[in-house]
Scaffold this active site. Structure first.
Site, PDB file in Angstrom:
ATOM      1  N   SER A  11      59.416  27.091  40.248  1.00 45.86           N
ATOM      2  CA  SER A  11      58.048  27.426  40.608  1.00 45.86           C
ATOM      3  C   SER A  11      57.837  27.364  42.110  1.00 45.86           C
ATOM      4  O   SER A  11      58.087  26.340  42.745  1.00 45.86           O
ATOM      5  CB  SER A  11      57.077  26.449  39.931  1.00 45.86           C
ATOM      6  OG  SER A  11      55.773  26.622  40.440  1.00 45.86           O
ATOM      7  N   ALA A  42      48.902  35.136  37.744  1.00 38.50           N
ATOM      8  CA  ALA A  42      49.771  34.022  37.370  1.00 38.50           C
ATOM      9  C   ALA A  42      49.929  33.854  35.858  1.00 38.50           C
ATOM     10  O   ALA A  42      50.999  33.468  35.382  1.00 38.50           O
ATOM     11  CB  ALA A  42      49.250  32.724  37.982  1.00 38.50           C
ATOM     12  N   LEU A  43      48.890  34.151  35.096  1.00 39.79           N
ATOM     13  CA  LEU A  43      48.974  33.956  33.645  1.00 39.79           C
ATOM     14  C   LEU A  43      50.046  34.819  32.989  1.00 39.79           C
ATOM     15  O   LEU A  43      50.538  34.479  31.912  1.00 39.79           O
ATOM     16  CB  LEU A  43      47.621  34.224  32.975  1.00 39.79           C
ATOM     17  CG  LEU A  43      46.622  33.086  33.056  1.00 39.79           C
ATOM     18  CD1 LEU A  43      45.274  33.520  32.487  1.00 39.79           C
ATOM     19  CD2 LEU A  43      47.129  31.849  32.326  1.00 39.79           C
ATOM     20  N   GLU A  44      50.416  35.891  33.619  1.00 39.39           N
ATOM     21  CA  GLU A  44      51.438  36.771  33.057  1.00 39.39           C
ATOM     22  C   GLU A  44      52.863  36.292  33.340  1.00 39.39           C
ATOM     23  O   GLU A  44      53.822  36.819  32.779  1.00 39.39           O
ATOM     24  CB  GLU A  44      51.252  38.194  33.593  1.00 39.39           C
ATOM     25  CG  GLU A  44      50.003  38.889  33.094  1.00 39.39           C
ATOM     26  CD  GLU A  44      48.717  38.472  33.804  1.00 39.39           C
ATOM     27  OE1 GLU A  44      47.649  38.662  33.210  1.00 39.39           O
ATOM     28  OE2 GLU A  44      48.774  37.961  34.945  1.00 39.39           O
ATOM     29  N   LEU A 104      49.620  32.421  43.895  1.00 37.81           N
ATOM     30  CA  LEU A 104      48.603  31.599  44.541  1.00 37.81           C
ATOM     31  C   LEU A 104      47.434  31.518  43.580  1.00 37.81           C
ATOM     32  O   LEU A 104      46.757  32.524  43.320  1.00 37.81           O
ATOM     33  CB  LEU A 104      48.174  32.216  45.877  1.00 37.81           C
ATOM     34  CG  LEU A 104      47.087  31.479  46.661  1.00 37.81           C
ATOM     35  CD1 LEU A 104      47.578  30.092  47.080  1.00 37.81           C
ATOM     36  CD2 LEU A 104      46.671  32.289  47.881  1.00 37.81           C
ATOM     37  N   ILE A 105      47.230  30.337  43.015  1.00 36.34           N
ATOM     38  CA  ILE A 105      46.128  30.118  42.081  1.00 36.34           C
ATOM     39  C   ILE A 105      45.074  29.324  42.842  1.00 36.34           C
ATOM     40  O   ILE A 105      45.281  28.163  43.171  1.00 36.34           O
ATOM     41  CB  ILE A 105      46.597  29.333  40.838  1.00 36.34           C
ATOM     42  CG1 ILE A 105      47.739  30.079  40.135  1.00 36.34           C
ATOM     43  CG2 ILE A 105      45.428  29.104  39.890  1.00 36.34           C
ATOM     44  CD1 ILE A 105      48.397  29.299  39.014  1.00 36.34           C
ATOM     45  N   VAL A 106      43.961  29.980  43.132  1.00 35.14           N
ATOM     46  CA  VAL A 106      42.967  29.365  44.014  1.00 35.14           C
ATOM     47  C   VAL A 106      41.810  28.751  43.246  1.00 35.14           C
ATOM     48  O   VAL A 106      41.468  29.180  42.144  1.00 35.14           O
ATOM     49  CB  VAL A 106      42.427  30.372  45.046  1.00 35.14           C
ATOM     50  CG1 VAL A 106      43.560  30.921  45.904  1.00 35.14           C
ATOM     51  CG2 VAL A 106      41.671  31.500  44.395  1.00 35.14           C
ATOM     52  N   TRP A 158      47.925  39.029  42.627  1.00 35.36           N
ATOM     53  CA  TRP A 158      46.667  38.457  43.093  1.00 35.36           C
ATOM     54  C   TRP A 158      46.969  37.725  44.394  1.00 35.36           C
ATOM     55  O   TRP A 158      47.864  36.888  44.426  1.00 35.36           O
ATOM     56  CB  TRP A 158      46.110  37.504  42.038  1.00 35.36           C
ATOM     57  CG  TRP A 158      44.705  37.085  42.278  1.00 35.36           C
ATOM     58  CD1 TRP A 158      44.296  35.884  42.776  1.00 35.36           C
ATOM     59  CD2 TRP A 158      43.519  37.838  42.021  1.00 35.36           C
ATOM     60  NE1 TRP A 158      42.959  35.842  42.852  1.00 35.36           N
ATOM     61  CE2 TRP A 158      42.437  37.047  42.390  1.00 35.36           C
ATOM     62  CE3 TRP A 158      43.292  39.117  41.527  1.00 35.36           C
ATOM     63  CZ2 TRP A 158      41.128  37.481  42.278  1.00 35.36           C
ATOM     64  CZ3 TRP A 158      41.988  39.544  41.405  1.00 35.36           C
ATOM     65  CH2 TRP A 158      40.921  38.730  41.781  1.00 35.36           C
ATOM     66  N   ARG A 186      38.202  26.833  36.376  1.00 34.45           N
ATOM     67  CA  ARG A 186      39.146  27.690  35.658  1.00 34.45           C
ATOM     68  C   ARG A 186      40.556  27.603  36.236  1.00 34.45           C
ATOM     69  O   ARG A 186      41.539  27.701  35.520  1.00 34.45           O
ATOM     70  CB  ARG A 186      38.648  29.134  35.686  1.00 34.45           C
ATOM     71  CG  ARG A 186      39.515  30.073  34.908  1.00 34.45           C
ATOM     72  CD  ARG A 186      38.904  31.480  34.901  1.00 34.45           C
ATOM     73  NE  ARG A 186      39.812  32.385  34.272  1.00 34.45           N
ATOM     74  CZ  ARG A 186      40.724  33.119  34.913  1.00 34.45           C
ATOM     75  NH1 ARG A 186      40.829  33.045  36.215  1.00 34.45           N
ATOM     76  NH2 ARG A 186      41.525  33.924  34.254  1.00 34.45           N
TER      77      ARG A 186
END
EC number: 2.5.1.78
Length: 163
Positions: A116, A59-61, A83-85, A25, A91
């Site tokens: 990380s 990212a969850l994986e 990158l968690i936007v 992602w 969420r």
């Protein structure tokens, strides 16, 4: 518990081996971290270390793959990058906490460092300005992650000698 000593994490030539997990992602941005990480590891080890790259959808994986990789005994450390936007919903907070808590638990359970290089910017917009900024920032994060991997691996080697 699956504890692994540093004697187990040298490749057949006696060099360090690292795993890099990258979320696809925003892969065009996140990939800069991986490239910079590999370049810095090669620079600091004169090309004598190995980096295996594993792509995951998001990212969850990351935590599950990190756990499987750490348990192999093949790697001195595992690095995760994503990158968690914040797309205007809350969420991303849940995702960020789940991923960071997950990778922390992996290293506690396995004894293998999981680092990380996951960024969670607030108010990210897929504009040219943000894309350029975070592309460059991930290069810095890749270099920092390489420094941290080398440092933590050396520390683990010292601790193994005194155990």
């Amino acid at each position: 518990m699956n504890q692994i000593t540093n004697q187990d994490v040298k490749n057949k030539e006696g060099n360090m081996s690292f795993a890099m997990i990258q979320a696809k992602w925003h892969g065009d941005i996140v990939g800069n971290c991986t490239a910079a990480f590999i370049a810095e590891i090669n620079k600091q080890t004169d090309g004598m270390s190995n980096v295996d790259v594993f792509d995951v959808p998001g990212a969850l994986e990351i935590p599950l793959i990190a756990k499987k990789l750490a348990r192999t005994g093949k790697y001195s450390a595992v690095v995760a990058t994503a990158l968690i936007v914040d797309g205007g919903i809350y969420r991303h907070d849940f995702v960020s906490h789940a991923v960071i808590d997950g990778v922390m638990q992996v290293q506690l359970d396995t004894g293998i460092p999981v680092l990380s290089a996951i960024l969670t910017p607030h108010h990210f917009h897929n504009s040219d300005e943000h894309h350029s900024f975070f592309s460059e920032h991930f290069k810095t994060k890749g270099q920092e992650a390489a420094d941290a991997c080398i440092s933590i691996t050396k520390l683990h080697e010292k601790l193994t000698l005194i155990e």
